[in-house]
Design a protein around this motif. Structure first.
Motif, short mmCIF file in Angstrom:
data_model
loop_
_atom_site.label_atom_id
_atom_site.label_comp_id
_atom_site.label_asym_id
_atom_site.label_seq_id
_atom_site.Cartn_x
_atom_site.Cartn_y
_atom_site.Cartn_z
N GLY A 1 10.12 -5.63 -2.80
CA GLY A 1 9.00 -4.77 -3.17
C GLY A 1 8.48 -5.01 -4.57
O GLY A 1 7.48 -4.40 -4.98
N SER A 2 9.11 -5.89 -5.31
CA SER A 2 8.64 -6.19 -6.65
C SER A 2 7.47 -7.18 -6.59
O SER A 2 7.31 -7.93 -5.63
N TRP B 1 5.64 -7.46 3.87
CA TRP B 1 4.46 -6.90 3.21
C TRP B 1 3.29 -6.81 4.19
O TRP B 1 3.16 -7.62 5.10
N GLY C 1 7.60 2.03 1.55
CA GLY C 1 8.07 1.00 0.65
C GLY C 1 7.22 1.00 -0.61
O GLY C 1 6.50 1.96 -0.90
N SER C 2 7.27 -0.07 -1.35
CA SER C 2 6.47 -0.19 -2.57
C SER C 2 4.98 -0.29 -2.23
O SER C 2 4.61 -0.80 -1.16
N VAL C 3 4.15 0.20 -3.15
CA VAL C 3 2.70 0.11 -3.00
C VAL C 3 2.11 -0.44 -4.30
O VAL C 3 2.47 -0.02 -5.39
N ALA D 1 3.74 6.22 2.12
CA ALA D 1 4.32 4.88 2.04
C ALA D 1 5.83 4.91 2.20
O ALA D 1 6.50 5.79 1.65
N GLY E 1 7.72 -1.68 5.61
CA GLY E 1 7.82 -2.53 4.43
C GLY E 1 6.95 -2.06 3.28
O GLY E 1 6.69 -0.86 3.10
N HIS E 2 6.45 -3.04 2.52
CA HIS E 2 5.68 -2.77 1.31
C HIS E 2 4.20 -3.04 1.56
O HIS E 2 3.85 -3.77 2.50
N SER E 3 3.34 -2.49 0.69
CA SER E 3 1.90 -2.57 0.94
C SER E 3 1.14 -2.94 -0.31
O SER E 3 1.32 -2.34 -1.38
#
Length: 267
Positions: free
Chosen positions: A244-245, A115, A187-189, A185, A149-151
């Protein structure tokens, strides 16, 4: 804080909209904002210790170095690893002076395993509403392009309408430009904001926006004009998972007397 490559859950805590004064007993709309912050800090100390704190603006009502030092000393009892941004009431120079011994608290991009946390400046000097400068938008695009990754992207003003007419007039004025950048993005945001003094969990284009109760008084939701409620102050905990959750929960102080002067309808 989990190191890169760690598979452990990253645990964050958001503190927002403290509206502190340098002098003891300073009040906003009749509320002793230092007292209510102490209620929230007591609550925070009863929860699991986070890896990192997020302070998302309107931290000092008077913009004084002493007010930021007061907040710095209190949150350090919870966790000395933190990230701070300005709200519309804040004084960035005074905040930086109070945090001179911990300059990492003002770093705009913090990476934690899979993250990254981005801290965006949406303050416009002399204005209540927000705006993201081109440099902030470029930061978002660059970090999203570069990081696989995720942000978690934090800002003070909200980037999504919350169906509160008076508040939506003082949101991020160019928020559509932010949403255009979010398309980069990998990954997940998740978006996280302060400013609205209320709990919200909204979604757009698969991206969740979270807002959090203030440590002082709470604004009435879904209103055409300014209003406040008798809800208790609070904070938000956030768990970032490798896939990413996100698991997040709002915690409020236990019910107690909160005297609000409703004749002072403004903040």
């Amino acid at each position: 804080m989990p190191s890169p490559g760690s598979s452990s859950v990253i645990k964050l805590m958001q503190i927002t909209d403290c509206h502190l004064f340098a002098h003891p007993g300073g009040r906003l709309m009749g509320v002793d904002t230092t007292l209510t912050l102490d209620w929230v800090m007591d609550l925070a100390s009863s929860l699991e210790r986070p890896d990192h704190l997020l302070l998302t603006g309107d931290l000092a009502q008077d913009g004084s170095v002493a007010a930021y030092q007061k907040l710095r000393d209190r949150v350090a009892l919870i966790q000395d690893s933190s990230s701070w941004i300005c709200g519309n009431h804040d004084n960035g120079l005074a905040m930086a002076e109070a945090l001179a011994d911990t300059p990492e608290a003002l770093v705009k991009c913090v990476r934690m395993g899979p993250w990254q946390v981005l801290m965006l400046h949406s303050q416009v000097e002399g204005e209540v509403g927000g705006w993201l400068a081109e440099s902030e938008l470029e930061l978002v695009e660059r970090c999203l392009r570069e990081f696989g990754g995720h942000s978690l992207i934090c800002m003070h003003h909200h980037p999504l309408a919350i169906d509160s007419q008076w508040m939506d007039r003082i949101a991020i004025g160019n928020r559509e430009q932010l949403w255009e950048r979010l398309a980069f993005a990998r990954g997940s945001v998740v978006l996280l904001c302060g400013h609205v003094h209320q709990q919200q969990e909204l979604e757009r284009q698969g991206i969740t926006m979270l807002s959090t109760p203030a440590t002082c008084f709470q604004f009435a939701p879904l209103g055409e004009a300014f209003g406040v409620t008798s809800e208790m102050p609070g904070l938000r905990t956030i768990e970032l998972h490798d896939d990413g959750s996100v698991v997040s929960e709002v915690h409020r102080v236990s019910p107690r007397e909160l005297t609000i002067n409703r004749e002072l309808m403004g903040y």
